[in-house]
Scaffold this motif. Structure first.
Motif, PDB file in Angstrom:
ATOM      1  N   ILE A  54      17.260  40.483 -24.033  1.00 18.83           N
ATOM      2  CA  ILE A  54      17.951  39.215 -24.232  1.00 18.83           C
ATOM      3  C   ILE A  54      16.923  38.150 -24.585  1.00 18.83           C
ATOM      4  N   VAL A  55      17.405  37.024 -25.093  1.00 22.06           N
ATOM      5  CA  VAL A  55      16.546  35.905 -25.478  1.00 22.06           C
ATOM      6  C   VAL A  55      16.903  34.712 -24.609  1.00 22.06           C
ATOM      7  N   SER A  56      15.888  33.991 -24.159  1.00 21.10           N
ATOM      8  CA  SER A  56      16.114  32.752 -23.415  1.00 21.10           C
ATOM      9  C   SER A  56      15.327  31.619 -24.054  1.00 21.10           C
ATOM     10  N   THR A  57      15.826  30.405 -23.834  1.00 22.69           N
ATOM     11  CA  THR A  57      15.127  29.206 -24.294  1.00 22.69           C
ATOM     12  C   THR A  57      14.798  28.355 -23.078  1.00 22.69           C
ATOM     13  N   SER A  58      13.876  27.410 -23.275  1.00 23.86           N
ATOM     14  CA  SER A  58      13.454  26.614 -22.137  1.00 23.86           C
ATOM     15  C   SER A  58      13.111  25.190 -22.545  1.00 23.86           C
ATOM     16  N   ARG A  59      13.193  24.312 -21.564  1.00 25.02           N
ATOM     17  CA  ARG A  59      12.767  22.928 -21.781  1.00 25.02           C
ATOM     18  C   ARG A  59      11.265  22.818 -21.999  1.00 25.02           C
ATOM     19  N   ASP A  60      10.516  23.878 -21.657  1.00 17.55           N
ATOM     20  CA  ASP A  60       9.060  23.837 -21.859  1.00 17.55           C
ATOM     21  C   ASP A  60       8.668  24.131 -23.308  1.00 17.55           C
ATOM     22  N   GLY A  61       9.669  24.340 -24.181  1.00 16.79           N
ATOM     23  CA  GLY A  61       9.402  24.585 -25.594  1.00 16.79           C
ATOM     24  C   GLY A  61       9.241  26.042 -25.959  1.00 16.79           C
ATOM     25  N   SER A  62       9.462  26.937 -25.004  1.00 16.80           N
ATOM     26  CA  SER A  62       9.270  28.358 -25.288  1.00 16.80           C
ATOM     27  C   SER A  62      10.589  29.081 -25.522  1.00 16.80           C
ATOM     28  N   ILE A  63      10.476  30.165 -26.272  1.00 19.20           N
ATOM     29  CA  ILE A  63      11.554  31.134 -26.457  1.00 19.20           C
ATOM     30  C   ILE A  63      10.980  32.450 -25.970  1.00 19.20           C
ATOM     31  N   ARG A  64      11.714  33.123 -25.101  1.00 18.27           N
ATOM     32  CA  ARG A  64      11.197  34.361 -24.518  1.00 18.27           C
ATOM     33  C   ARG A  64      12.224  35.474 -24.650  1.00 18.27           C
ATOM     34  N   GLU A 111       9.302  40.179 -18.977  1.00 17.63           N
ATOM     35  CA  GLU A 111       9.207  39.604 -20.311  1.00 17.63           C
ATOM     36  C   GLU A 111       8.718  40.677 -21.279  1.00 17.63           C
ATOM     37  N   SER A 112       9.343  40.735 -22.456  1.00 18.25           N
ATOM     38  CA  SER A 112       8.949  41.740 -23.450  1.00 18.25           C
ATOM     39  C   SER A 112       8.314  41.025 -24.641  1.00 18.25           C
ATOM     40  N   GLY A 113       7.023  41.056 -24.702  1.00 17.59           N
ATOM     41  CA  GLY A 113       6.297  40.403 -25.786  1.00 17.59           C
ATOM     42  C   GLY A 113       5.900  38.987 -25.429  1.00 17.59           C
ATOM     43  N   ASP A 114       5.088  38.417 -26.302  1.00 12.85           N
ATOM     44  CA  ASP A 114       4.611  37.058 -26.107  1.00 12.85           C
ATOM     45  C   ASP A 114       5.732  36.063 -26.355  1.00 12.85           C
ATOM     46  N   ALA A 115       5.637  34.917 -25.718  1.00 14.00           N
ATOM     47  CA  ALA A 115       6.588  33.826 -25.934  1.00 14.00           C
ATOM     48  C   ALA A 115       6.449  33.307 -27.360  1.00 14.00           C
ATOM     49  N   LEU A 116       7.535  32.837 -27.917  1.00 18.64           N
ATOM     50  CA  LEU A 116       7.528  32.183 -29.218  1.00 18.64           C
ATOM     51  C   LEU A 116       7.318  30.701 -28.954  1.00 18.64           C
ATOM     52  N   LEU A 117       6.191  30.183 -29.418  1.00 23.91           N
ATOM     53  CA  LEU A 117       5.817  28.800 -29.132  1.00 23.91           C
ATOM     54  C   LEU A 117       5.636  28.022 -30.422  1.00 23.91           C
ATOM     55  N   GLY A 118       6.103  26.802 -30.446  1.00 24.48           N
ATOM     56  CA  GLY A 118       5.939  25.979 -31.631  1.00 24.48           C
ATOM     57  C   GLY A 118       6.795  24.729 -31.603  1.00 24.48           C
ATOM     58  N   HIS A 119       7.922  24.785 -30.908  1.00 24.01           N
ATOM     59  CA  HIS A 119       8.729  23.570 -30.770  1.00 24.01           C
ATOM     60  C   HIS A 119       7.968  22.560 -29.926  1.00 24.01           C
ATOM     61  N   GLY A 168       8.662  20.248 -27.361  1.00 24.61           N
ATOM     62  CA  GLY A 168       9.707  19.891 -26.403  1.00 24.61           C
ATOM     63  C   GLY A 168      10.689  21.030 -26.259  1.00 24.61           C
ATOM     64  N   GLY A 169      11.754  20.774 -25.515  1.00 28.77           N
ATOM     65  CA  GLY A 169      12.713  21.805 -25.173  1.00 28.77           C
ATOM     66  C   GLY A 169      13.389  22.471 -26.355  1.00 28.77           C
ATOM     67  N   VAL A 170      13.762  23.727 -26.144  1.00 28.72           N
ATOM     68  CA  VAL A 170      14.528  24.498 -27.120  1.00 28.72           C
ATOM     69  C   VAL A 170      15.924  24.659 -26.539  1.00 28.72           C
ATOM     70  N   TYR A 171      16.950  24.308 -27.312  1.00 31.93           N
ATOM     71  CA  TYR A 171      18.312  24.266 -26.791  1.00 31.93           C
ATOM     72  C   TYR A 171      19.219  25.375 -27.291  1.00 31.93           C
ATOM     73  N   GLY A 201      15.819  22.424 -31.407  1.00 27.37           N
ATOM     74  CA  GLY A 201      15.289  21.812 -30.207  1.00 27.37           C
ATOM     75  C   GLY A 201      15.126  20.318 -30.219  1.00 27.37           C
ATOM     76  N   LEU A 202      14.469  19.856 -29.165  1.00 22.98           N
ATOM     77  CA  LEU A 202      14.239  18.449 -28.914  1.00 22.98           C
ATOM     78  C   LEU A 202      13.446  17.776 -30.030  1.00 22.98           C
ATOM     79  N   ASP A 203      12.622  18.521 -30.730  1.00 19.32           N
ATOM     80  CA  ASP A 203      11.777  17.949 -31.783  1.00 19.32           C
ATOM     81  C   ASP A 203      12.539  17.712 -33.095  1.00 19.32           C
ATOM     82  N   LYS A 204      13.888  17.812 -33.053  1.00 21.24           N
ATOM     83  CA  LYS A 204      14.766  17.521 -34.187  1.00 21.24           C
ATOM     84  C   LYS A 204      14.668  18.555 -35.294  1.00 21.24           C
TER      85      LYS A 204
END
Length: 153
Positions: A8-18, A27-35, A37-40, A55-58
């Motif tokens: 499954i995929v989750s998003t977080s207010r810390d800007g990560s997708i896991r 967790e399976s694999g590295d987090a997807l980072l780049g946003h 702010g939060g990912v919604y 996400g929060l970064d528009k």
């Protein structure tokens, strides 16, 4: 759920997708980072190898699940946070909705905006979904309305 049915995929207010293995809970694999702010919201493209996020970064972003990298540049156009994204059944376009009360359509290959954005509601848009055939788009807002749209226009 990812196409394997085992993750499954989750998003977080810390800007990560896991991604997470549903059997082990690990967790399976590295987090997807780049946003910034939060990912919604996230949605999977038809090929099962790419994920779209808002996400929060528009911005709307596309990720390669194999490499865990951002594909191309962020798609910019909303003036406030992107609350939800959805992908047409054929993955031809991505729809995004924002707290700026607008809905945008994007070409899923180029990231170019398709047509003009629609100011869809008087207040924040909280949810958006495409019908199973991709012809109708539904949006729900804090203005206490739900609306249906012709997704092609």
């Amino acid at each position: 759920f990812l196409p394997s049915g085992q993750e499954i995929v989750s998003t977080s207010r810390d800007g990560s997708i896991r991604t997470w293995d549903i059997e082990s809970g690990e967790e399976s694999g590295d987090a997807l980072l780049g946003h910034e702010g939060g990912v919604y919201s996230v949605a999977l493209l038809l090929d099962g190898q790419r994920l779209v996020s808002g996400g929060l970064d528009k911005s709307v972003r596309v990720w390669d699940l194999g490499t865990r990298e951002l594909v191309g540049r962020p798609w910019k156009g909303h003036s406030q946070l992107v609350r939800c994204v959805d992908v047409s059944p054929d993955s031809r376009f991505v729809a995004s909705a924002s707290y700026d009360s607008s809905i945008r359509r994007w070409d899923s290959e180029t990231g170019e905006s398709i047509g003009e954005p629609v100011v869809a509601h008087e207040e924040y848009i909280y949810s958006l979904a495409l019908s199973s055939d991709g012809s109708i788009l539904a949006s729900v807002s804090s203005d206490r309305t739900a609306k249906l749209w012709d997704a092609s226009t």
